[in-house]
Design a protein around this motif. Structure first.
Motif, PDB file in Angstrom:
ATOM      1  N   ALA A  25       0.816  -1.218   0.000  1.00  0.00           N
ATOM      2  CA  ALA A  25       0.000   0.000   0.000  1.00  0.00           C
ATOM      3  C   ALA A  25       0.846   1.263   0.000  1.00  0.00           C
ATOM      4  CB  ALA A  25      -0.933  -0.003   1.210  1.00  0.00           C
ATOM      5  N   GLY A  26       2.162   1.110   0.156  1.00  0.00           N
ATOM      6  CA  GLY A  26       3.051   2.264   0.078  1.00  0.00           C
ATOM      7  C   GLY A  26       3.605   2.750   1.393  1.00  0.00           C
ATOM      8  N   THR A  27       3.344   2.057   2.487  1.00  0.00           N
ATOM      9  CA  THR A  27       3.928   2.453   3.774  1.00  0.00           C
ATOM     10  C   THR A  27       5.450   2.373   3.691  1.00  0.00           C
ATOM     11  OG1 THR A  27       2.012   1.591   4.966  1.00  0.00           O
ATOM     12  CG2 THR A  27       4.021   1.958   6.247  1.00  0.00           C
ATOM     13  N   ALA A  28       6.127   3.414   4.115  1.00  0.00           N
ATOM     14  CA  ALA A  28       7.586   3.453   4.064  1.00  0.00           C
ATOM     15  C   ALA A  28       8.171   2.437   5.046  1.00  0.00           C
ATOM     16  CB  ALA A  28       8.091   4.853   4.402  1.00  0.00           C
ATOM     17  N   PRO A  29       8.933   1.467   4.581  1.00  0.00           N
ATOM     18  CA  PRO A  29       9.437   0.422   5.480  1.00  0.00           C
ATOM     19  C   PRO A  29      10.620   0.893   6.315  1.00  0.00           C
ATOM     20  CG  PRO A  29      10.292   0.080   3.280  1.00  0.00           C
ATOM     21  CD  PRO A  29       9.343   1.240   3.179  1.00  0.00           C
ATOM     22  N   TRP A  30      10.811   0.250   7.450  1.00  0.00           N
ATOM     23  CA  TRP A  30      12.023   0.403   8.232  1.00  0.00           C
ATOM     24  C   TRP A  30      12.966  -0.751   7.880  1.00  0.00           C
ATOM     25  CZ3 TRP A  30       8.835   0.888  13.385  1.00  0.00           C
ATOM     26  CH2 TRP A  30       8.194   2.139  13.409  1.00  0.00           C
ATOM     27  N   VAL A  31      14.190  -0.652   8.294  1.00  0.00           N
ATOM     28  CA  VAL A  31      15.177  -1.689   7.986  1.00  0.00           C
ATOM     29  C   VAL A  31      15.900  -2.084   9.268  1.00  0.00           C
ATOM     30  CG1 VAL A  31      17.121  -2.371   6.543  1.00  0.00           C
ATOM     31  CG2 VAL A  31      15.513  -0.636   5.711  1.00  0.00           C
ATOM     32  N   ALA A  32      15.982  -3.385   9.531  1.00  0.00           N
ATOM     33  CA  ALA A  32      16.647  -3.901  10.736  1.00  0.00           C
ATOM     34  C   ALA A  32      17.605  -5.018  10.371  1.00  0.00           C
ATOM     35  CB  ALA A  32      15.612  -4.423  11.732  1.00  0.00           C
ATOM     36  N   ALA A  33      18.637  -5.167  11.179  1.00  0.00           N
ATOM     37  CA  ALA A  33      19.569  -6.281  11.008  1.00  0.00           C
ATOM     38  C   ALA A  33      19.049  -7.464  11.808  1.00  0.00           C
ATOM     39  CB  ALA A  33      20.968  -5.890  11.491  1.00  0.00           C
ATOM     40  N   ALA A  34      19.177  -8.666  11.256  1.00  0.00           N
ATOM     41  CA  ALA A  34      18.782  -9.869  11.985  1.00  0.00           C
ATOM     42  C   ALA A  34      19.660 -10.012  13.228  1.00  0.00           C
ATOM     43  CB  ALA A  34      18.934 -11.103  11.096  1.00  0.00           C
ATOM     44  N   VAL A  35      19.070 -10.450  14.325  1.00  0.00           N
ATOM     45  CA  VAL A  35      19.814 -10.624  15.570  1.00  0.00           C
ATOM     46  C   VAL A  35      20.156 -12.086  15.770  1.00  0.00           C
ATOM     47  CG1 VAL A  35      18.749  -8.626  16.663  1.00  0.00           C
ATOM     48  CG2 VAL A  35      17.696 -10.875  16.915  1.00  0.00           C
ATOM     49  N   SER A  36      21.214 -12.369  16.535  1.00  0.00           N
ATOM     50  CA  SER A  36      21.640 -13.745  16.770  1.00  0.00           C
ATOM     51  C   SER A  36      21.184 -14.278  18.133  1.00  0.00           C
ATOM     52  CB  SER A  36      23.169 -13.845  16.690  1.00  0.00           C
ATOM     53  OG  SER A  36      23.771 -13.047  17.689  1.00  0.00           O
ATOM     54  N   ASP A  37      20.633 -13.403  18.942  1.00  0.00           N
ATOM     55  CA  ASP A  37      20.244 -13.785  20.304  1.00  0.00           C
ATOM     56  C   ASP A  37      18.790 -14.233  20.325  1.00  0.00           C
ATOM     57  OD1 ASP A  37      19.758 -14.094  22.967  1.00  0.00           O
ATOM     58  OD2 ASP A  37      20.386 -12.076  23.564  1.00  0.00           O
ATOM     59  N   ASP A  38      18.559 -15.530  20.603  1.00  0.00           N
ATOM     60  CA  ASP A  38      17.196 -16.044  20.667  1.00  0.00           C
ATOM     61  C   ASP A  38      16.391 -15.413  21.790  1.00  0.00           C
ATOM     62  OD1 ASP A  38      17.172 -17.704  18.529  1.00  0.00           O
ATOM     63  OD2 ASP A  38      17.636 -19.535  19.632  1.00  0.00           O
ATOM     64  N   ASP A  39      17.068 -14.866  22.804  1.00  0.00           N
ATOM     65  CA  ASP A  39      16.377 -14.303  23.952  1.00  0.00           C
ATOM     66  C   ASP A  39      16.150 -12.790  23.838  1.00  0.00           C
ATOM     67  OD1 ASP A  39      16.311 -16.812  25.210  1.00  0.00           O
ATOM     68  OD2 ASP A  39      18.350 -16.536  25.966  1.00  0.00           O
ATOM     69  N   ALA A  40      16.515 -12.214  22.701  1.00  0.00           N
ATOM     70  CA  ALA A  40      16.335 -10.771  22.521  1.00  0.00           C
ATOM     71  C   ALA A  40      14.862 -10.412  22.598  1.00  0.00           C
ATOM     72  CB  ALA A  40      16.905 -10.334  21.177  1.00  0.00           C
TER      73      ALA A  40
END
Length: 393
Positions: free
Chosen positions: A142-157
């Motif tokens: 629909a055109g919502t401006a996305p954010w960008v994140a790095a995948a994390v390695s901590d399962d408990d994050a």
């Protein structure tokens, strides 16, 4: 891209003794009690620092890439192209699609990741981008401006940082997918694992441990003729396999699983043969790969061990090979089968058992005539196996 099991340290000594006695000959109908991993050995202690450095370098490179991609979305044309790619494909090779200064930044991140993981520069681009969760598709379209994140390695994050096109940081829940669309920047673990297992095998040989080229999934559905009248060799093949479920965070993608098959070679020296399992993506799913796990022509005894692992993005394959070789080369052939699972687990760095869940499960004393379903020593998975004769052309 992470395995789906909680690993905690303990001891496998009693479990190993029990399994050596009956596991090879008995088809199990129920999972045994899950066993924790052994206390770390000297090889693990030496490798722990290197593994932490690898994890830090990979995480740093992914975060820089995420921020660079987020800022690049201010370019309307590029934003549109990337949106179309993310909606069309589950994984987008973002470095290959980028141009100009963004491509330079992402290429630098690719090189840092490859170096940190002990991979050759010829491995090429490893960064990939995907939409964090299918529930975000409608909003993104629909055109919502996305954010960008790095995948994390901590399962408990409990939370992760996502960036917008102005460089602002947003904290989002790591366990529940946000309504706002988020691109996740991650390592292409399929590509990294294939290259890594090749490095692992070569480094093991250099360090004095016999190892065959990594074995990948092959179709073995054809019925072989009687071995007595045909040249070839016996193998153990996996007809079905499943791993356990622990509801992994949305920001992590599919797992990248491989197995280290170990035993004594025909020369009486220890050997480790890596087996890639690229199909084993998700827990709670039964896969039927018809994949060869053990090539018995490589082994002196009619027994071998299997340690199932996962590439969590922070694995340095050269360090892993050296740690395993250091542990295994102290073991000599005493004229009888000796389990090698514990030695391999002792070689695994300390932090692989906590935030970075690399160890999945292990199977002791697999034999050529095994046929049926066998649960791993930790109860995290099961495999159905059967003998398979590979005919010579």
């Amino acid at each position: 891209m992470r395995s789906r099991h909680t690993r905690r340290r303990g001891t496998l000594t009693a479990a190993a003794a029990t399994l050596v006695t009956f596991c090879a000959a008995q088809t199990l109908t129920a999972a045994p009690s899950a066993f924790a991993a052994p206390v770390p050995g000297p090889a693990a202690a030496r490798a722990a620092h290197a593994h932490s450095a690898t994890a830090s370098a990979v995480t740093s490179a992914q975060d820089r890439a995420a921020r660079a991609i987020a800022r690049s979305l201010g370019d309307a044309s590029w934003n549109t192209r990337l949106r179309a790619a993310a909606l069309k494909s589950r994984e987008v090779p973002v470095t290959e699609r980028a141009s100009g200064s963004l491509k330079s930044r992402l290429s630098a991140a690719d090189r840092q990741i490859a170096a940190a993981k002990g991979l050759d520069a010829k491995t090429g681009s490893l960064l990939q981008l995907r939409l964090g969760d299918p529930s975000m598709r409608a909003s993104l379209a629909a055109g919502t401006a996305p954010w960008v994140a790095a995948a994390v390695s901590d399962d408990d994050a409990t939370s992760v940082t996502a960036y917008d096109s102005r460089g602002r940081a947003h904290r989002v829940d790591a366990r529940k997918a946000p309504a706002h669309p988020v691109y996740v920047v991650d390592v292409d673990s399929s590509k990294a694992l294939a290259a890594g297992l090749d490095v692992l095998s070569k480094e093991l040989v250099k360090d004095g441990v016999r190892s065959a080229a990594p074995a990948a999934a092959v179709n073995t559905t054809a019925t072989p003729r009687a071995a007595a009248t045909t040249a070839g060799y016996w193998t153990t093949k996996i007809t079905a396999v499943e791993l356990s479920d622990d509801e992994e965070p949305w920001i992590k993608g599919a797992a990248e699983i491989y197995t280290l098959v170990s035993g004594f070679g025909q020369d009486g020296k220890v050997r480790v043969d890596p087996v890639d399992m690229p199909y084993l993506d998700y827990d709670g799913t039964v896969y039927k790969p018809n994949q060869i796990l053990v090539n018995w022509s490589n082994y002196k005894y009619n027994l071998a061990d299997a340690v199932m692992m996962e590439d969590d993005g922070s694995t340095n394959y050269r360090d892993l090979a050296k740690a395993i070789a250091t542990a295994l080369l102290t073991i000599t052939d005493q004229g009888t089968y000796i389990p090698l699972v514990n030695a391999i687990l002792d070689a695994i760095p300390n932090d692989w058992w906590t935030d970075d869940p690399d160890y999945v499960d292990s199977w002791y004393t697999l034999a050529q005539n095994n046929q049926g379903t066998y649960y791993g020593a930790r109860g995290n998975g099961w495999m159905t196996v059967e003998p398979y004769f590979v005919e010579q052309f």
